[in-house]
Structures are given as structure tokens and as C-alpha cells.
Design a protein around this motif. Structure first.
Motif, PDB file in Angstrom:
ATOM      1  N   THR A  25      -6.578  36.071  -1.354  1.00 36.85           N
ATOM      2  CA  THR A  25      -6.094  36.427  -2.685  1.00 36.85           C
ATOM      3  C   THR A  25      -4.910  37.386  -2.596  1.00 36.85           C
ATOM      4  OG1 THR A  25      -7.715  38.215  -2.855  1.00 36.85           O
ATOM      5  CG2 THR A  25      -8.345  36.070  -3.789  1.00 36.85           C
ATOM      6  N   ASP A  26      -4.028  37.297  -3.576  1.00 34.53           N
ATOM      7  CA  ASP A  26      -2.783  38.074  -3.558  1.00 34.53           C
ATOM      8  C   ASP A  26      -3.012  39.566  -3.379  1.00 34.53           C
ATOM      9  OD1 ASP A  26      -1.419  35.738  -3.860  1.00 34.53           O
ATOM     10  OD2 ASP A  26      -0.848  36.073  -5.958  1.00 34.53           O
ATOM     11  N   ASN A  27      -4.067  40.117  -4.004  1.00 34.79           N
ATOM     12  CA  ASN A  27      -4.289  41.563  -3.887  1.00 34.79           C
ATOM     13  C   ASN A  27      -4.745  41.984  -2.487  1.00 34.79           C
ATOM     14  OD1 ASN A  27      -6.773  40.317  -4.390  1.00 34.79           O
ATOM     15  ND2 ASN A  27      -7.634  42.120  -5.382  1.00 34.79           N
ATOM     16  N   ASN A  28      -5.134  41.036  -1.618  1.00 35.40           N
ATOM     17  CA  ASN A  28      -5.518  41.332  -0.226  1.00 35.40           C
ATOM     18  C   ASN A  28      -4.542  40.746   0.791  1.00 35.40           C
ATOM     19  OD1 ASN A  28      -7.946  42.692  -0.874  1.00 35.40           O
ATOM     20  ND2 ASN A  28      -8.946  40.723  -1.207  1.00 35.40           N
ATOM     21  N   ASP A  29      -3.477  40.098   0.313  1.00 41.14           N
ATOM     22  CA  ASP A  29      -2.558  39.351   1.168  1.00 41.14           C
ATOM     23  C   ASP A  29      -1.368  40.217   1.564  1.00 41.14           C
ATOM     24  OD1 ASP A  29      -1.071  37.411   2.445  1.00 41.14           O
ATOM     25  OD2 ASP A  29      -1.440  35.887   0.907  1.00 41.14           O
ATOM     26  N   GLY A  40      -6.570  31.101 -17.479  1.00 42.44           N
ATOM     27  CA  GLY A  40      -5.950  31.460 -16.242  1.00 42.44           C
ATOM     28  C   GLY A  40      -6.872  32.317 -15.389  1.00 42.44           C
ATOM     29  N   CYS A  41      -6.448  32.540 -14.179  1.00 42.25           N
ATOM     30  CA  CYS A  41      -7.194  33.355 -13.226  1.00 42.25           C
ATOM     31  C   CYS A  41      -6.867  34.825 -13.425  1.00 42.25           C
ATOM     32  CB  CYS A  41      -6.829  32.982 -11.797  1.00 42.25           C
ATOM     33  SG  CYS A  41      -7.391  31.352 -11.309  1.00 42.25           S
ATOM     34  N   ALA A  42      -7.863  35.651 -13.160  1.00 38.77           N
ATOM     35  CA  ALA A  42      -7.613  37.090 -13.135  1.00 38.77           C
ATOM     36  C   ALA A  42      -6.695  37.386 -11.960  1.00 38.77           C
ATOM     37  CB  ALA A  42      -8.941  37.839 -12.983  1.00 38.77           C
ATOM     38  N   PRO A  43      -5.849  38.415 -12.040  1.00 31.53           N
ATOM     39  CA  PRO A  43      -4.931  38.731 -10.945  1.00 31.53           C
ATOM     40  C   PRO A  43      -5.633  38.882  -9.596  1.00 31.53           C
ATOM     41  CG  PRO A  43      -4.373  40.017 -12.876  1.00 31.53           C
ATOM     42  CD  PRO A  43      -5.650  39.283 -13.185  1.00 31.53           C
ATOM     43  N   SER A  44      -6.890  39.336  -9.601  1.00 31.83           N
ATOM     44  CA  SER A  44      -7.608  39.519  -8.336  1.00 31.83           C
ATOM     45  C   SER A  44      -8.026  38.191  -7.705  1.00 31.83           C
ATOM     46  CB  SER A  44      -8.839  40.398  -8.552  1.00 31.83           C
ATOM     47  OG  SER A  44      -9.747  39.739  -9.421  1.00 31.83           O
ATOM     48  N   GLN A  45      -7.875  37.062  -8.440  1.00 32.12           N
ATOM     49  CA  GLN A  45      -8.262  35.755  -7.934  1.00 32.12           C
ATOM     50  C   GLN A  45      -7.061  34.893  -7.547  1.00 32.12           C
ATOM     51  OE1 GLN A  45     -10.557  34.405 -11.295  1.00 32.12           O
ATOM     52  NE2 GLN A  45     -12.478  35.019 -10.319  1.00 32.12           N
ATOM     53  N   LEU A  46      -5.833  35.345  -7.830  1.00 30.23           N
ATOM     54  CA  LEU A  46      -4.649  34.543  -7.550  1.00 30.23           C
ATOM     55  C   LEU A  46      -4.389  34.450  -6.048  1.00 30.23           C
ATOM     56  CD1 LEU A  46      -2.170  35.737 -10.324  1.00 30.23           C
ATOM     57  CD2 LEU A  46      -3.429  33.592 -10.221  1.00 30.23           C
ATOM     58  N   ASP A  47      -3.942  33.293  -5.633  1.00 25.48           N
ATOM     59  CA  ASP A  47      -3.542  33.045  -4.244  1.00 25.48           C
ATOM     60  C   ASP A  47      -2.230  32.267  -4.304  1.00 25.48           C
ATOM     61  OD1 ASP A  47      -3.301  32.518  -1.560  1.00 25.48           O
ATOM     62  OD2 ASP A  47      -5.009  31.147  -1.466  1.00 25.48           O
ATOM     63  N   SER A  48      -1.137  32.983  -4.512  1.00 23.22           N
ATOM     64  CA  SER A  48       0.170  32.362  -4.765  1.00 23.22           C
ATOM     65  C   SER A  48       0.650  31.460  -3.643  1.00 23.22           C
ATOM     66  CB  SER A  48       1.227  33.444  -5.013  1.00 23.22           C
ATOM     67  OG  SER A  48       0.843  34.234  -6.113  1.00 23.22           O
ATOM     68  N   ASP A  49       0.317  31.772  -2.390  1.00 21.89           N
ATOM     69  CA  ASP A  49       0.800  30.955  -1.274  1.00 21.89           C
ATOM     70  C   ASP A  49      -0.257  29.980  -0.746  1.00 21.89           C
ATOM     71  OD1 ASP A  49      -0.832  32.795   0.003  1.00 21.89           O
ATOM     72  OD2 ASP A  49       0.736  33.566   1.330  1.00 21.89           O
ATOM     73  N   CYS A  64       0.856  39.264   3.721  1.00 21.21           N
ATOM     74  CA  CYS A  64       1.952  38.343   4.066  1.00 21.21           C
ATOM     75  C   CYS A  64       1.969  37.225   3.030  1.00 21.21           C
ATOM     76  CB  CYS A  64       1.768  37.796   5.469  1.00 21.21           C
ATOM     77  SG  CYS A  64       1.701  39.061   6.747  1.00 21.21           S
ATOM     78  N   PRO A  65       2.524  37.464   1.865  1.00 22.04           N
ATOM     79  CA  PRO A  65       2.403  36.521   0.749  1.00 22.04           C
ATOM     80  C   PRO A  65       3.205  35.235   0.886  1.00 22.04           C
ATOM     81  CG  PRO A  65       3.796  38.356   0.136  1.00 22.04           C
ATOM     82  CD  PRO A  65       3.220  38.675   1.490  1.00 22.04           C
ATOM     83  N   ASP A  66       3.943  35.047   1.984  1.00 18.59           N
ATOM     84  CA  ASP A  66       4.764  33.849   2.111  1.00 18.59           C
ATOM     85  C   ASP A  66       4.307  32.911   3.223  1.00 18.59           C
ATOM     86  OD1 ASP A  66       6.473  34.636   0.030  1.00 18.59           O
ATOM     87  OD2 ASP A  66       7.604  35.921   1.398  1.00 18.59           O
ATOM     88  N   THR A  67       3.048  33.022   3.692  1.00 21.51           N
ATOM     89  CA  THR A  67       2.577  32.108   4.731  1.00 21.51           C
ATOM     90  C   THR A  67       2.421  30.710   4.146  1.00 21.51           C
ATOM     91  OG1 THR A  67       0.298  32.746   4.267  1.00 21.51           O
ATOM     92  CG2 THR A  67       1.381  33.847   6.111  1.00 21.51           C
ATOM     93  N   LEU A  68       2.514  29.736   5.013  1.00 19.38           N
ATOM     94  CA  LEU A  68       2.377  28.348   4.581  1.00 19.38           C
ATOM     95  C   LEU A  68       0.909  27.976   4.472  1.00 19.38           C
ATOM     96  CD1 LEU A  68       5.131  26.777   6.838  1.00 19.38           C
ATOM     97  CD2 LEU A  68       5.312  27.470   4.444  1.00 19.38           C
ATOM     98  N   GLU A  69       0.629  27.003   3.644  1.00 18.06           N
ATOM     99  CA  GLU A  69      -0.750  26.633   3.341  1.00 18.06           C
ATOM    100  C   GLU A  69      -1.566  26.280   4.580  1.00 18.06           C
ATOM    101  OE1 GLU A  69      -3.132  23.488   0.463  1.00 18.06           O
ATOM    102  OE2 GLU A  69      -1.008  23.856   0.155  1.00 18.06           O
ATOM    103  N   ASN A  70      -0.991  25.607   5.579  1.00 20.90           N
ATOM    104  CA  ASN A  70      -1.751  25.178   6.745  1.00 20.90           C
ATOM    105  C   ASN A  70      -1.587  26.090   7.950  1.00 20.90           C
ATOM    106  OD1 ASN A  70      -2.895  22.902   5.499  1.00 20.90           O
ATOM    107  ND2 ASN A  70      -0.990  21.787   5.771  1.00 20.90           N
ATOM    108  N   ASP A  71      -0.963  27.253   7.789  1.00 23.87           N
ATOM    109  CA  ASP A  71      -0.835  28.210   8.888  1.00 23.87           C
ATOM    110  C   ASP A  71      -2.201  28.765   9.269  1.00 23.87           C
ATOM    111  OD1 ASP A  71       1.887  27.996   9.060  1.00 23.87           O
ATOM    112  OD2 ASP A  71       2.332  29.962   8.234  1.00 23.87           O
TER     113      ASP A  71
END
Length: 188
Positions: A15-19, A1-10, A21-28
Motif C-alpha cells: 500500500t502507498d502509505n507503506n511503499d 473508492g479506497c481509503a488512502p491507506s488501501q491504495l497501491d498506485s504502482d 519505492c512507489p514506482d516499482t513495476l507490477e511484476n518486480d
């Protein structure tokens, strides 16, 4: 798996730790914090050129903010009998581009020439990528999706007709793509 600092949930490229607005759409279109951003007309008052100019109808008239399609508010490239006449704008730097609005002439003499043309994008003004081809009459505005990164946008006529452009609006945001400077030919 990816380290938490590499995850991009949306899947927005942040990456999640710099995001923020974690609910933006992929093509926004997003800013550096992962938040949806307002697109701006990045072509407004930028340096424009065209293959030929008829009378006083210079290329810059298509990026002056005036969508009035009556002469003398047009950029006009005269190409009767010539293939491939073009108009282009140098955005000054690379932008992530969403779409463009193209305003045709509304003069009865000159509104029918824009019916077979292609839109190209370029990072360097030398190597061009076809973005879209239109074979129907340009309306005012004709909205054309770009979905690319580019510094230069070019409209090229695919027939022998002249063309008249009242205005071009290109909507995007600054890109993080690092491209070496290009000599635009402007002194100063």
C-alpha cells in the motif's frame, strides 16, 4: 473508492502509505518496503534428494555451488528403463521464486539424457504443481522461469533415461506465505 491507506498506485502489493519505492513495476520482486530487491540463489547448500543414486554422485552435488559439469561433480539418478526418476531440493521455507538455472553434465558420456523433463513446485513436498516442461536438450545453464511460491522444487525425467545435474540455482526472495512446518526427515 479506497481509503488512502488501501491504495497501491504502482500495483506492487504494498500500500502507498507503506511503499518506500512507489514506482516499482507490477511484476518486480520487491521487499516488504516496496523496493526492488536482488534475487539470491536460495537452493545453495540446501537439503537435496533423488529417487536413485549412482555410485558417489549424490543429490547434494547439484546444490554445492560447483557448476563444473564433469564427473565426479554431478548428481546422477540412474533410471534406465524406469519412468519418472527425480531430483528435488527442500529450500527450508517458502520462497517467492523467479527463475532457475540448471547445469547439465558436460561429459561426453552423459550430457544427452536431459531432453525430456518437467519442473514441479510444492509448498509441502506432497502436493506438486507443474511449473514447466522441457523437450529440448538441457544446456549449461538452461534458464527456466518459475514465477511461483514454493518450498520444494523437483525435476522429474519424462523418459527412461538416466540424468546428470551439475548444478541447480534457484533465484528468489523470502515469501510472506505462512505454511506449517514440514518434516523433512532430517534429524537434529
Amino acid at each position: 473508492g479506497c481509503a488512502p491507506s488501501q491504495l497501491d498506485s504502482d500495483n506492487d502489493g504494498i500500500t502507498d502509505n507503506n511503499d518506500n519505492c512507489p514506482d516499482t513495476l507490477e511484476n518486480d520482486f520487491i521487499d516488504e518496503f516496496g523496493c526492488t530487491t536482488n534475487l539470491t540463489n536460495v537452493a545453495l547448500n540446501k537439503f537435496a534428494t533423488q529417487s536413485t543414486t549412482w555410485e558417489t554422485l549424490v543429490a547434494s552435488k547439484a546444490v554445492d555451488g560447483n557448476t563444473n559439469g564433469n564427473n565426479p561433480n554431478l548428481a546422477h539418478s540412474k533410471g534406465a528403463g524406469t519412468d519418472g526418476i527425480w531430483w528435488q531440493v527442500d529450500l527450508g521455507k517458502v520462497y517467492k521464486l523467479a527463475h532457475s538455472n540448471w547445469y547439465n553434465s558436460t561429459d561426453s558420456c552423459c550430457s544427452t539424457g536431459m531432453n525430456n523433463y518437467s519442473i514441479y513446485g510444492s509448498l509441502d513436498g506432497i502436493n506438486w504443481t507443474l511449473l514447466n516442461t522441457q523437450t529440448t536438450q538441457m544446456t549449461s545453464p538452461s534458464t527456466i522461469d518459475l514465477n511461483t511460491e514454493a518450498r520444494f522444487i523437483r525435476l522429474q525425467q519424462n523418459s527412461h533415461d538416466n540424468f546428470n545435474i551439475a548444478e541447480v540455482e534457484i533465484f528468489g526472495i523470502a515469501s510472506t506465505t505462512n505454511i506449517p512446518p514440514v518434516d523433512s526427515g532430517i534429524e537434529g
